[in-house]
Scaffold this motif. Sequence first.
Motif, PDB file in Angstrom:
ATOM      1  N   ALA A 163     -37.170 110.768 114.350  1.00  0.00           N
ATOM      2  CA  ALA A 163     -37.251 109.728 113.296  1.00  0.00           C
ATOM      3  C   ALA A 163     -37.734 110.683 111.857  1.00  0.00           C
ATOM      4  O   ALA A 163     -38.599 111.294 112.129  1.00  0.00           O
TER       5      ALA A 163
ATOM      6  N   ARG B 113     -38.397 104.669 104.619  1.00  0.00           N
ATOM      7  CA  ARG B 113     -37.955 104.029 105.970  1.00  0.00           C
ATOM      8  C   ARG B 113     -37.607 104.898 106.897  1.00  0.00           C
ATOM      9  O   ARG B 113     -36.913 106.200 106.779  1.00  0.00           O
TER      10      ARG B 113
ATOM     11  N   HIS C  72     -27.882  97.603 104.225  1.00  0.00           N
ATOM     12  CA  HIS C  72     -28.420  97.093 105.634  1.00  0.00           C
ATOM     13  C   HIS C  72     -28.619  95.580 105.695  1.00  0.00           C
ATOM     14  O   HIS C  72     -29.433  95.178 105.033  1.00  0.00           O
TER      15      HIS C  72
ATOM     16  N   GLN D 193     -38.012 110.138 107.344  1.00  0.00           N
ATOM     17  CA  GLN D 193     -38.289 109.153 106.351  1.00  0.00           C
ATOM     18  C   GLN D 193     -37.284 109.362 105.255  1.00  0.00           C
ATOM     19  O   GLN D 193     -36.865 110.351 104.693  1.00  0.00           O
TER      20      GLN D 193
ATOM     21  N   ASP E 136     -39.004 103.595 117.910  1.00  0.00           N
ATOM     22  CA  ASP E 136     -39.422 102.622 117.399  1.00  0.00           C
ATOM     23  C   ASP E 136     -38.318 101.477 116.920  1.00  0.00           C
ATOM     24  O   ASP E 136     -37.353 101.885 116.478  1.00  0.00           O
ATOM     25  N   ASP E 137     -38.565 100.250 117.247  1.00  0.00           N
ATOM     26  CA  ASP E 137     -37.623  99.193 116.970  1.00  0.00           C
ATOM     27  C   ASP E 137     -37.191  99.117 115.474  1.00  0.00           C
ATOM     28  O   ASP E 137     -36.162  98.699 114.939  1.00  0.00           O
ATOM     29  N   SER E 138     -38.201  99.649 114.601  1.00  0.00           N
ATOM     30  CA  SER E 138     -37.921  99.625 113.197  1.00  0.00           C
ATOM     31  C   SER E 138     -37.232 100.511 112.729  1.00  0.00           C
ATOM     32  O   SER E 138     -36.716 100.807 111.535  1.00  0.00           O
ATOM     33  N   ASP E 139     -37.101 101.754 113.484  1.00  0.00           N
ATOM     34  CA  ASP E 139     -36.180 102.999 113.111  1.00  0.00           C
ATOM     35  C   ASP E 139     -34.718 102.337 112.963  1.00  0.00           C
ATOM     36  O   ASP E 139     -34.354 101.542 113.709  1.00  0.00           O
ATOM     37  N   LEU E 140     -34.128 102.881 111.894  1.00  0.00           N
ATOM     38  CA  LEU E 140     -32.826 102.606 111.353  1.00  0.00           C
ATOM     39  C   LEU E 140     -31.623 103.821 112.096  1.00  0.00           C
ATOM     40  O   LEU E 140     -31.984 104.989 111.636  1.00  0.00           O
TER      41      LEU E 140
ATOM     42  N   ALA F 128     -27.622 100.622 112.323  1.00  0.00           N
ATOM     43  CA  ALA F 128     -27.569 100.157 110.935  1.00  0.00           C
ATOM     44  C   ALA F 128     -26.401 100.357 110.047  1.00  0.00           C
ATOM     45  O   ALA F 128     -25.911  99.841 109.202  1.00  0.00           O
TER      46      ALA F 128
ATOM     47  N   LYS G 266     -31.643  98.263 120.461  1.00  0.00           N
ATOM     48  CA  LYS G 266     -31.514  99.395 119.206  1.00  0.00           C
ATOM     49  C   LYS G 266     -30.204  99.418 118.730  1.00  0.00           C
ATOM     50  O   LYS G 266     -29.258 100.424 118.881  1.00  0.00           O
TER      51      LYS G 266
END
Length: 358
Positions: free
Chosen positions: A48, A54, A189, A50, A2-6, A93, A90
């Motif tokens: 991923a 996040r 970040h 949490q 997922d693009d939201s993954d740091l 972060a 990607k």
Amino acid sequence: MDDSDLLVAIMGATGSGKTSFINVASGSTFAVGEGLVSRTEAVQTTPAFQVDGRPVRLVDTPGFDDTTRSDFDILRTIADHLTSSYKAGKSLAGVIYIHRISDIRMSGIARKNFRMFRKICGDSTLRNVVIMTNMWGSVEPSIAEAREAELASGELLFKPVLEAGATMLRHSGTCESAHDVLRHIIQNHGGPLVLDMVRQIEIEHKDLEQTDAADACRDEMAKEADRLHQEEMEKAQREIEAALKKQEEEARRRIEDERRRHREEAERAEAEARRVAEEMRRQREEFERQLREAREKAREEARRAQEEYERQRLHREWEARCAAERAEREQRELQARIDQERWRREQEDSDDDGCTVQ
């Protein structure tokens, strides 16, 4: 992914605890190396997990002291993964560099890994870089704190990167402690972190070999070659000295045996004394001549061995230069063909546009 993954990269020397930290933080079961043999041969990314809601993924990287691969192979492995991730949108972060507080001093291998780490990251990205010390439980607290202070204040250690924006944090070995380190990166970040090496390759369109990290890698490899050469020279010198010493000791024993035998013979027969004395003198002279010849031969063999080694070293350097020149020439020819093909296509596109009916 997922693009939201740091994404957070984990770097450090082999055996510093990178994979163990990743497993504790993410719940992964990556293989952990034992002893001096690295288990992390390729870059690997965790699923991923949490941290305060996040989604985070950790990127495990091999250290620059692998027992089976060259430093440049490792650099290319890391570069390929980071640039592929960048092109896929990607970006990192943050980055965590791990150092064992249990180390009595910062070894040559640790210094090399940190120098390579700095060249990969560059100074502009240090705002979201964490220098993380681990293995606090294996050292007396007062000793560990003194080492931490030395690392943070040493001009040749971590002081320059800390002054440039990096942060030093501790990891106690627990999942919560690992997440505290990651929280610092999450809170700090401010957008994608483009490492210097990635910027030079993807934005400045340099080959990996032209990056600052590659320059540093070549410098480290040259230092290692010089060190090995010096060790070989010292070993050869020790072997020569040992051989001479052995010859001299054997000669000494032979002389003593001869003298004792002749003294006994002289005591038994005084009439033979003069003949024995003359024989001893002659034998001694002959032995000393042989000893001189043996020493000269040993020195000559050592000189020839040194000359052969130097010749081979110069030949290897010449081959390396030829290979580099050939690679550079092939790169220029490939670029010329690419430019020529681009120009041809642009001409075809231009001709097609000119033929379009309005």
